[in-house]
Design an enzyme around this catalytic site. Structure first.
Site, PDB file in Angstrom:
ATOM      1  N   THR A 186       0.749  -1.219   0.155  1.00  0.00           N
ATOM      2  CA  THR A 186       0.118  -0.126   0.087  1.00  0.00           C
ATOM      3  C   THR A 186       0.954   1.124  -0.020  1.00  0.00           C
ATOM      4  OG1 THR A 186      -2.112  -0.881   1.357  1.00  0.00           O
ATOM      5  CG2 THR A 186      -1.575   1.297   1.572  1.00  0.00           C
ATOM      6  N   ARG A 214     -13.208  -7.545  -2.359  1.00  0.00           N
ATOM      7  CA  ARG A 214     -12.665  -7.292  -1.111  1.00  0.00           C
ATOM      8  C   ARG A 214     -11.996  -5.736  -0.869  1.00  0.00           C
ATOM      9  NH1 ARG A 214      -7.570  -5.813   1.182  1.00  0.00           N
ATOM     10  NH2 ARG A 214      -7.587  -6.148   3.815  1.00  0.00           N
ATOM     11  N   VAL A 215     -12.739  -5.009   0.340  1.00  0.00           N
ATOM     12  CA  VAL A 215     -11.952  -3.901   0.498  1.00  0.00           C
ATOM     13  C   VAL A 215     -11.261  -3.833   1.913  1.00  0.00           C
ATOM     14  CG1 VAL A 215     -12.372  -1.276   0.506  1.00  0.00           C
ATOM     15  CG2 VAL A 215     -13.879  -2.916  -1.144  1.00  0.00           C
ATOM     16  N   GLY A 216     -10.327  -3.274   1.831  1.00  0.00           N
ATOM     17  CA  GLY A 216      -9.190  -3.310   3.219  1.00  0.00           C
ATOM     18  C   GLY A 216      -9.860  -1.877   3.752  1.00  0.00           C
ATOM     19  N   ASP A 217      -8.797  -1.439   4.618  1.00  0.00           N
ATOM     20  CA  ASP A 217      -8.808  -0.005   5.271  1.00  0.00           C
ATOM     21  C   ASP A 217      -8.479   1.131   4.580  1.00  0.00           C
ATOM     22  OD1 ASP A 217      -6.160  -1.179   5.088  1.00  0.00           O
ATOM     23  OD2 ASP A 217      -5.735   0.473   6.353  1.00  0.00           O
ATOM     24  N   THR A 237      -0.688   1.446   6.467  1.00  0.00           N
ATOM     25  CA  THR A 237      -0.534   0.239   5.662  1.00  0.00           C
ATOM     26  C   THR A 237      -0.445  -0.930   6.728  1.00  0.00           C
ATOM     27  OG1 THR A 237       0.840  -1.023   4.448  1.00  0.00           O
ATOM     28  CG2 THR A 237       1.721   0.775   5.703  1.00  0.00           C
ATOM     29  N   GLY A 238      -1.163  -2.138   6.134  1.00  0.00           N
ATOM     30  CA  GLY A 238      -0.921  -3.317   7.214  1.00  0.00           C
ATOM     31  C   GLY A 238      -2.240  -4.333   7.002  1.00  0.00           C
TER      32      GLY A 238
HETATM   33  N1  ASP Z   1      -3.977  -2.323   4.238  1.00  0.00           N
HETATM   34  C1  ASP Z   1      -4.004  -2.809   3.034  1.00  0.00           C
HETATM   35  C2  ASP Z   1      -5.255  -3.505   2.820  1.00  0.00           C
HETATM   36  O1  ASP Z   1      -5.697  -4.176   3.715  1.00  0.00           O
HETATM   37  C3  ASP Z   1      -2.862  -3.696   2.655  1.00  0.00           C
HETATM   38  C4  ASP Z   1      -1.520  -3.368   3.060  1.00  0.00           C
HETATM   39  O2  ASP Z   1      -1.264  -2.127   3.455  1.00  0.00           O
HETATM   40  O3  ASP Z   1      -0.422  -3.953   2.866  1.00  0.00           O
HETATM   41  O4  ASP Z   1      -5.972  -3.552   1.699  1.00  0.00           O
END
Ligand code: ASP
Length: 316
Positions: A186, A214-217, A237-238
């Protein structure tokens, strides 16, 4: 899975860099907390640093000439999206079906925000997020069609542009794993401009092998992206699901607002309470109302760039 990738799953104690205000403006960026992926092993440290430096300079140039924090974070994220080494735009992680769905968000400290999820047509999703904010009455758009993106004047691109050969090989390797695939990256940036406004922008291809839809943060305001004048701007990120559950970016701002905490203490407390104690890993860049920059992660590494009194600092 490489050793480094395995280590991603286990959060460690927090690594934190705390840089006092310097120039009247401030900028920090991240290129993800996912570590180096096996398929990009041959890429040198210098190549990653080069990508981070190009992006940093693009944002810094905006701030130097008196531009807004919002323009600066968008200029920074645009460069990271264009760079094949980072998980956003060109070179983003692939879904379980082998294509690319991109998420992005922007927010400035005055309370304006825009976000896009499952973007498939815009070369730079960060600009689409900004157009949602500036050109619609909405805040969050899912899967905008090509016509709309082009109508806003944004460059469009086909899946061929986004999908790179290392990402195809990475997905093939992940398809063979029974355990959940680690996330990978990210990109994001935070800034404070000379006028005292803060802003945040974040962009991602999400997790490798994620389900379609799928949607993340990243595009969730308050989770992966947040900005509020007088408090802070944060880009994360994470492990996206944990960042959403912990409303991580907003939690940091809320600690400053309601508990009167300084940025570094707020960041440390949020990472401990919402991530480390829940076995989730990741990191963030943040800036407060005065231009103090805090870069922190509980993942083994995080790609990042910021400036301290000695000049540009890059974490790879
Ligand atoms: N946070 C991002 C997500 O969950 C992925 C990442 O930052 O590695 O989509």
């Amino acid at each position: 899975m490489s050793v480094n990738e395995e280590a991603i799953a286990a959060p460690r104690s927090t690594t934190l860099r705390d840089v006092p205000p310097q120039n009247g403006f401030a900028l920090a960026l991240h290129g993800g907390a996912g570590g180096h992926i096996e398929e990009l092993r041959h890429e040198s440290k210098a190549a990653f640093e080069d990508g981070l430096a190009i992006a940093y300079r693009a944002g810094r140039a905006v701030l130097e000439r008196g531009g807004t924090a919002l323009d600066a974070v968008c200029a920074t994220v645009e460069q990271l999206e264009n760079h094949h080494l980072f998980n956003a735009g060109h070179g983003a992680a692939l879904t379980v079906r082998g294509d690319v769905e991109l998420d992005a968000a922007v927010m400035d400290g005055t309370g304006r925000a825009g976000a896009v999820a499952a973007s498939r047509h815009a070369k730079n999703p960060v600009f689409v997020a900004r157009s949602v904010m500036e050109s619609t009455p909405h805040l969050f758009l899912v899967a905008p069609d090509e016509e709309l993106v082009a109508g806003w004047g944004h460059e469009t691109a086909g899946q061929d542009y986004f999908i790179t050969e290392p990402r195809v090989r990475q997905l093939a390797r992940m398809q063979g794993l029974l355990t959940p695939a680690p996330r990978h990256g990210t990109v994001g940036a935070v800034a404070r401009d000379k006028h005292g406004t803060v802003a945040s922008a974040t962009s991602t291809g999400g997790m490798v092998k994620q389900e379609m839809g799928r949607v993340g943060d990243t595009p969730v305001i308050g989770a992966g992206t947040y900005a509020r004048n007088g408090l802070a701007a944060v880009s994360c990120t994470g492990d996206g699901e944990a960042f959403i559950r912990g409303v991580v970016a907003y939690d940091i701002a809320a600690r400053i607002r309601y508990l009167g905490m300084g940025l570094a203490d707020a960041v440390e407390a949020t990472i401990e309470n919402e991530l480390t104690s829940k076995n989730a890993s990741g990191g963030l860049v943040s800036v407060d109302a005065d231009g103090r920059v805090v870069v922190a992660h509980n993942s083994p590494t995080m790609f990042a760039a910021f400036e301290d009194a000695s000049g540009l600092v890059m974490l790879t």
